[in-house]
Design a protein around this motif. Structure first.
Motif, mmCIF file in Angstrom:
data_model
loop_
_atom_site.group_PDB
_atom_site.id
_atom_site.type_symbol
_atom_site.label_atom_id
_atom_site.label_comp_id
_atom_site.label_asym_id
_atom_site.label_seq_id
_atom_site.Cartn_x
_atom_site.Cartn_y
_atom_site.Cartn_z
ATOM 1 N N THR A 131 90.834 68.608 39.873
ATOM 2 C CA THR A 131 89.919 68.005 40.848
ATOM 3 C C THR A 131 90.381 68.270 42.273
ATOM 4 O O THR A 131 89.585 68.577 43.156
ATOM 5 N N GLU A 132 91.682 68.137 42.501
ATOM 6 C CA GLU A 132 92.232 68.367 43.832
ATOM 7 C C GLU A 132 91.945 69.790 44.313
ATOM 8 O O GLU A 132 91.699 70.028 45.481
ATOM 9 N N ALA A 188 86.357 76.655 38.524
ATOM 10 C CA ALA A 188 87.699 77.208 38.266
ATOM 11 C C ALA A 188 88.266 76.618 36.966
ATOM 12 O O ALA A 188 87.856 75.559 36.519
ATOM 13 N N VAL A 189 89.203 77.349 36.396
ATOM 14 C CA VAL A 189 89.744 76.977 35.085
ATOM 15 C C VAL A 189 91.202 76.522 35.184
ATOM 16 O O VAL A 189 91.866 76.719 36.206
ATOM 17 N N VAL A 190 91.666 75.901 34.133
ATOM 18 C CA VAL A 190 93.093 75.618 33.962
ATOM 19 C C VAL A 190 93.653 76.723 33.074
ATOM 20 O O VAL A 190 93.109 76.994 31.997
ATOM 21 N N MET A 191 94.685 77.394 33.537
ATOM 22 C CA MET A 191 95.265 78.481 32.763
ATOM 23 C C MET A 191 96.630 78.062 32.207
ATOM 24 O O MET A 191 97.518 77.671 32.964
ATOM 25 N N VAL A 192 96.774 78.168 30.893
ATOM 26 C CA VAL A 192 98.059 77.908 30.265
ATOM 27 C C VAL A 192 98.764 79.251 30.086
ATOM 28 O O VAL A 192 98.208 80.164 29.461
ATOM 29 N N VAL A 193 99.941 79.364 30.660
ATOM 30 C CA VAL A 193 100.720 80.591 30.491
ATOM 31 C C VAL A 193 101.521 80.443 29.202
ATOM 32 O O VAL A 193 102.334 79.526 29.072
ATOM 33 N N VAL A 194 101.254 81.320 28.253
ATOM 34 C CA VAL A 194 101.850 81.155 26.922
ATOM 35 C C VAL A 194 102.716 82.346 26.541
ATOM 36 O O VAL A 194 102.554 83.440 27.065
ATOM 37 N N VAL A 239 86.092 70.801 31.717
ATOM 38 C CA VAL A 239 87.034 71.756 32.310
ATOM 39 C C VAL A 239 87.265 72.876 31.300
ATOM 40 O O VAL A 239 87.485 72.620 30.125
ATOM 41 N N THR A 240 87.213 74.088 31.755
ATOM 42 C CA THR A 240 87.513 75.215 30.878
ATOM 43 C C THR A 240 89.007 75.523 30.960
ATOM 44 O O THR A 240 89.581 75.526 32.044
ATOM 45 N N CYS A 241 89.600 75.751 29.800
ATOM 46 C CA CYS A 241 91.022 76.110 29.757
ATOM 47 C C CYS A 241 91.151 77.502 29.138
ATOM 48 O O CYS A 241 90.483 77.807 28.158
ATOM 49 N N ILE A 242 91.986 78.313 29.720
ATOM 50 C CA ILE A 242 92.249 79.631 29.135
ATOM 51 C C ILE A 242 93.744 79.765 28.860
ATOM 52 O O ILE A 242 94.553 79.044 29.453
ATOM 53 N N ARG A 243 94.075 80.646 27.952
ATOM 54 C CA ARG A 243 95.469 80.883 27.593
ATOM 55 C C ARG A 243 95.784 82.354 27.845
ATOM 56 O O ARG A 243 95.069 83.226 27.369
ATOM 57 N N ASP A 302 90.830 87.809 34.743
ATOM 58 C CA ASP A 302 89.716 88.227 33.888
ATOM 59 C C ASP A 302 88.380 87.684 34.421
ATOM 60 O O ASP A 302 87.517 87.244 33.667
ATOM 61 N N GLY A 303 88.268 87.696 35.730
ATOM 62 C CA GLY A 303 87.016 87.277 36.357
ATOM 63 C C GLY A 303 86.860 85.789 36.613
ATOM 64 O O GLY A 303 85.879 85.352 37.197
ATOM 65 N N GLU A 304 87.848 84.990 36.163
ATOM 66 C CA GLU A 304 87.724 83.551 36.342
ATOM 67 C C GLU A 304 88.723 83.024 37.376
ATOM 68 O O GLU A 304 89.914 83.333 37.311
ATOM 69 N N ALA A 305 88.215 82.201 38.282
ATOM 70 C CA ALA A 305 89.090 81.584 39.275
ATOM 71 C C ALA A 305 89.978 80.555 38.579
ATOM 72 O O ALA A 305 89.518 79.816 37.713
ATOM 73 N N VAL A 306 91.242 80.526 38.967
ATOM 74 C CA VAL A 306 92.206 79.619 38.328
ATOM 75 C C VAL A 306 92.556 78.492 39.295
ATOM 76 O O VAL A 306 93.018 78.739 40.411
ATOM 77 N N ALA A 307 92.328 77.266 38.840
ATOM 78 C CA ALA A 307 92.654 76.097 39.663
ATOM 79 C C ALA A 307 94.110 75.697 39.462
ATOM 80 O O ALA A 307 94.853 75.456 40.411
ATOM 81 N N VAL A 308 94.515 75.610 38.203
ATOM 82 C CA VAL A 308 95.849 75.124 37.854
ATOM 83 C C VAL A 308 96.503 76.098 36.887
ATOM 84 O O VAL A 308 95.882 76.526 35.911
#
Lengths: 582, 582
Positions: free
Chosen positions: A273-274, A280-286, A343-347, A368-374
């Motif tokens: 939200t901030e 924008a998405v939340v990206m988990v680095v895995v 919220v969309t999350c990507i890995r 991959d075309g998606e803005a990353v928030a976190v």
């Protein structure tokens, strides 16, 4: 020194998910009042990588001989070894069913695809059958420390000079820390500031048996594992204690409610939200091939399910402040409205980020075309996560971007052992925290920590090596030095006079209580003796103006089979556990 | 006859859990407007029993060529084959994660222990990625029929002469039915009455494409599978439709809420209450090595978690009636009170029951020292469940006992195909149901059913075999006869003039719509064309005085890959699905 000594190796006390591979756990030779005979250690196989086809069809109980001297922990609420085997069978069956139905699962190491595709090759997480006794006073103390440590991390992270100076000698001998410091320097150079700062931390403690003190093992600021699964173990234990209240005679409410998954998800959502970009998405680095993926999926699933509520809650709060009307009930009654803002999350792996990521002109990080928030790191904490320059490029790219990093490079460096040791020096905490009570509280949980240029400490350690652990700066596990090896290594380093000593810190060895426990792994249960480590999850989020979150979020109790270290480092095995307050 | 023809074989439409082994699904040769080329059938392998190690690491999409003539089902809300592959990948990933976290799992056939120990060798259940379109009118019709069929089963079960007479010829040629009838006779002989009668049924239907009629395939009165997992699939589909509302353009509310697990558990709990012995248990009769155990565990877990509330609810209701005070909130605020009355559930195979079971002098059925209140059969419906006399002894012992049987031998016999066929004869329903509207409603869903002593029917079937299915009385799967084989078998039986014809019934062949679908199995997704079958779960409970429950409980949509039957019986594969009302 009292009773059995034990200190977790890096691989265990590190933030990551090295729960499944057999990990090292060490004891000094047992004093007479706590003889750990080898018979206690042979029951839990070091490796169960054989096909489960050869395993017994029903939960077999591996019974250890009872050693009365061991069945007297300091908080002896109950001894699970005294439960009759029929009841143990029922408990194990119920625990396994509950775990399967409620997603307390991991990828099976015997199934190669289990780390690549969700939903295949699942097995219940390794667990303690019943919770582990823990004194309420120290539990409260650990919870109280959580927001103070959060504040400390944030303050230290802002002092770039302190970080660079503290780690300057480590940099010369540890390539990994050196690369992290390079990124940190680069950020200083380009004047990069992190206005929104997000930390999802875990502070790990052991209870020293002799002094009954809660002593910090380490503070993890990156990739803290098990927020997703540990809360399920607490719920499992509460359920078992409730269903078997009469035969067990334990009270389910004494297992503290564990909100690690929902709180971490909530704070990730607040950070999103901030950032203030709904698309924008939340990206988990895995890591590639992550078998502990369900622990991570629990956070993102909870975030996806729950976050719309948060969004509306903030809207409503504003309305409430302005007009003093209670509109919350109205919104809750319209589920469709709520569902439109998931919220969309990507890995992504570090390699994928390097291949697909770029920074737009406004600083937006796009993958991959998606803005990353976190960016939520569940990889990148260990040298093996960076097999090539690609991964380092990805890390630098993320750090340079406007995305909220959990953690930023500064937060990451603040969690290093060398910084931990520096903070333990007299008058250092005072540089970062104004409140003297807070300083005192933190200091109370510090174990003895020394650098190898502290000649008195080194002298003492050579004289009494069983009282110390040598910890290398490097993450990755299994590298701690114990017992006579401490003495030998220190003497060698003295003789060589090399810079290598900067790669280590010396730490007071903590001697936790060894207690009887029943562990379940791969559908088989084992009666064992074990030690445990308490991790307190905490979250911190602030923007330029204000602190948004600073709270204790839940806990992780890890219980490991104790092993004698006859002949050196012995293998133990860790399972997920929970607390029973005494 | 219109379009593609298809009728499920016994193995699929039977109540049991033969969802996982490849099962048979048959078509007549396709008329010109619906040519099913072999290319549509080769994508879903008949057996995936190879090691998953050889499978692709990410969800691979097996793309079929588009055949425009097939993409025109009668209720064409959307064609999942037109969704772009990137979105399909995301949906599949989310579906697999959701399944893993929410217990939508089965034992993996590749892991031997997966049927023996819970928590090991788990894999997501085979599922359709998105729900299957179904007209609301026929959905409502199917729901409305549920309580009427319940009432019919109960009434028929009380007419011992009808059951014995109807099955008298079958008895001579079918050893399994014969043994069941022997138990039934024995109960008549000893004057055994079932005052408390519990039925957990599933009535299976197909929608005939040409007539748009909802036609009953069969009514299952024993061991109905998937009440535990089918409701999870509905929830999964609602979640996916909600999260991907914009790109899919579908409304999650159009997937009917499915309460099969909670309702079945609730009625099991109510039956347990009726038995009126708080220390008695619910016993699930299971097959050894049951890989579909989680479907069953969901019911017992829900029963254990939920039942205390039911118990208190009854208490409170009495207080309310007597004193008109609202005490419910008070009790709810004391979780310990609630937790003291969990229903215990045990699982036993027929062999274990024979070894451990006995009837006490008061009629109580005791297994391994525990009194049994309710016996819930998830085994015992097929001859292979009785490999020796021990299993038959166990069945007889249970029937003789005072425990509530779900089902009793009478309920079991009422669900046989021969009884189904007899009930379809003119004026037979009227013997059991007073309400003429109810009779008309049931009759409307009956497909044509004939015995082989109906010479006109046999003549017609020889003349037009593609319009009929020959169904053997015997359960067990894969034994239905289709196409030219119908003609040949009928001619042979006529020639031989044997009693064997009593082992079969003739049924009108139903031709459901073939529709495009995306299936996911073992982490791999497949674009296929399929047909589906709707099962409606219903529960019935009564005591001597009154009907306690008679309701529709939820549904099971099973979708199967359609296959041409070039050369005879062809293999299809079935997955769990849900409804999207149109």
């Amino acid at each position: 020194m009292g009773a059995n000594s034990s200190s977790f190796s890096l691989s265990i006390s590190s933030p990551n998910h090295h729960l499944f591979p057999s990990s090292t756990l060490n004891h000094s030779k047992s004093p007479s009042n706590f003889i750990i005979s080898p018979s206690y250690h042979t029951h839990f196989p070091k490796s169960l990588s054989k096909s489960p086809l050869n395993s017994p069809p029903k939960c077999s109980i591996k019974q250890t001989k009872t050693n009365p001297s061991i069945n007297s922990p300091k908080n002896p609420v109950f001894d699970p070894h005294t439960i009759d085997s029929e009841l143990v069978q029922k408990l194990v069956h119920d625990a396994l069913v509950w775990s399967s139905l409620h997603g307390l699962v991991v990828g099976d190491r015997n199934v190669k695809r289990s780390g690549l595709v969700p939903g295949v090759g699942m097995v219940h997480a390794p667990i303690a059958l019943l919770p582990n006794s823990f004194p309420e006073v120290q539990w409260n103390q650990a919870c109280e420390l959580a927001p103070i440590f959060n504040e400390l991390v944030d303050q230290v992270s802002l002092d770039a000079t302190f970080l660079q100076d503290t780690l300057s000698r480590t940099k010369k001998v540890d390539a990994f820390t050196s690369r992290l410091l390079d990124i940190h320097s680069r950020m200083l150079q380009i004047g990069k500031k992190e206005d929104i700062r997000l930390g999802l931390h875990r502070s790990d403690y052991m209870l020293d048996e002799k002094t009954n003190l809660l002593l910090q093992i380490e503070l993890n600021t990156i990739s803290c594992s098990f927020p997703g699964l540990s809360c399920l173990v607490s719920e499992l234990h509460r359920t078992l204690l409730s269903h078997y209240r009469k035969p067990l005679g334990l009270e389910s409410q004494k297992v503290p409610i564990n909100t690690s998954a929902s709180k971490f998800a909530e704070v990730l959502g607040k950070a999103w939200t901030e950032y203030n970009n709904p698309s924008a998405v939340v990206m988990v680095v895995v890591q590639p091939g992550e078998r502990n993926m369900y622990d991570q999926h629990w956070l993102t699933a909870t975030l996806k399910e729950r976050y719309p509520f948060l969004l509306y809650f903030i809207d409503i709060r504003l309305i409430v402040i302005r007009s003093n009307r209670g509109v919350f009930g109205l919104l809750k009654s319209n589920p469709e409205l709520i569902n439109t803002h998931n919220v969309t999350c990507i890995r992504k792996t570090l390699a994928e980020i390097e291949a697909q990521g770029k920074i737009l002109s406004d600083g937006t990080f796009q993958v991959d075309g998606e803005a990353v928030a976190v960016i939520y790191f569940r990889a990148g904490y260990t040298p093996t996560d960076y097999p090539s320059e690609s991964e380092w490029k990805a890390r630098l790219l993320m750090e340079e971007s406007a995305a909220i990093k959990c953690p930023s490079i500064s937060y990451h460096l603040t969690g290093t052992k060398k910084v931990q040791q520096e903070l333990a020096k007299p008058n250092v905490l005072e540089r970062f925290l104004e409140n003297k009570d807070d300083v005192a509280k933190l200091r109370k949980c510090f174990a003895g920590l020394w650098s190898l240029d502290d000649l008195d400490a080194v002298k003492n350690a050579i004289h009494q090596p069983e009282g110390y652990v040598m910890k290398p700066q490097r993450e990755g596990g299994g590298n701690n030095i114990y017992g006579d090896d401490v003495k030998e290594t220190l003497l060698r380093l003295q003789k060589e006079g090399s810079e290598e000593e900067a790669a280590y810190i010396l730490m007071q060895r903590i001697f936790p209580t060894v207690f009887p426990t029943v562990l379940v792994r791969d559908g088989i249960c084992y009666k064992e003796h074990a030690v445990s480590e308490l991790g307190i999850f905490s979250a911190y989020l602030r923007n330029k103006e204000t602190v948004i979150s600073n709270e204790q979020c839940g806990y992780l109790m890890r219980t490991k089979v104790s092993s004698s270290n006859e002949g050196g480092v012995a293998a133990g095995f860790a399972v997920l556990d929970s607390l029973y307050l005494t």
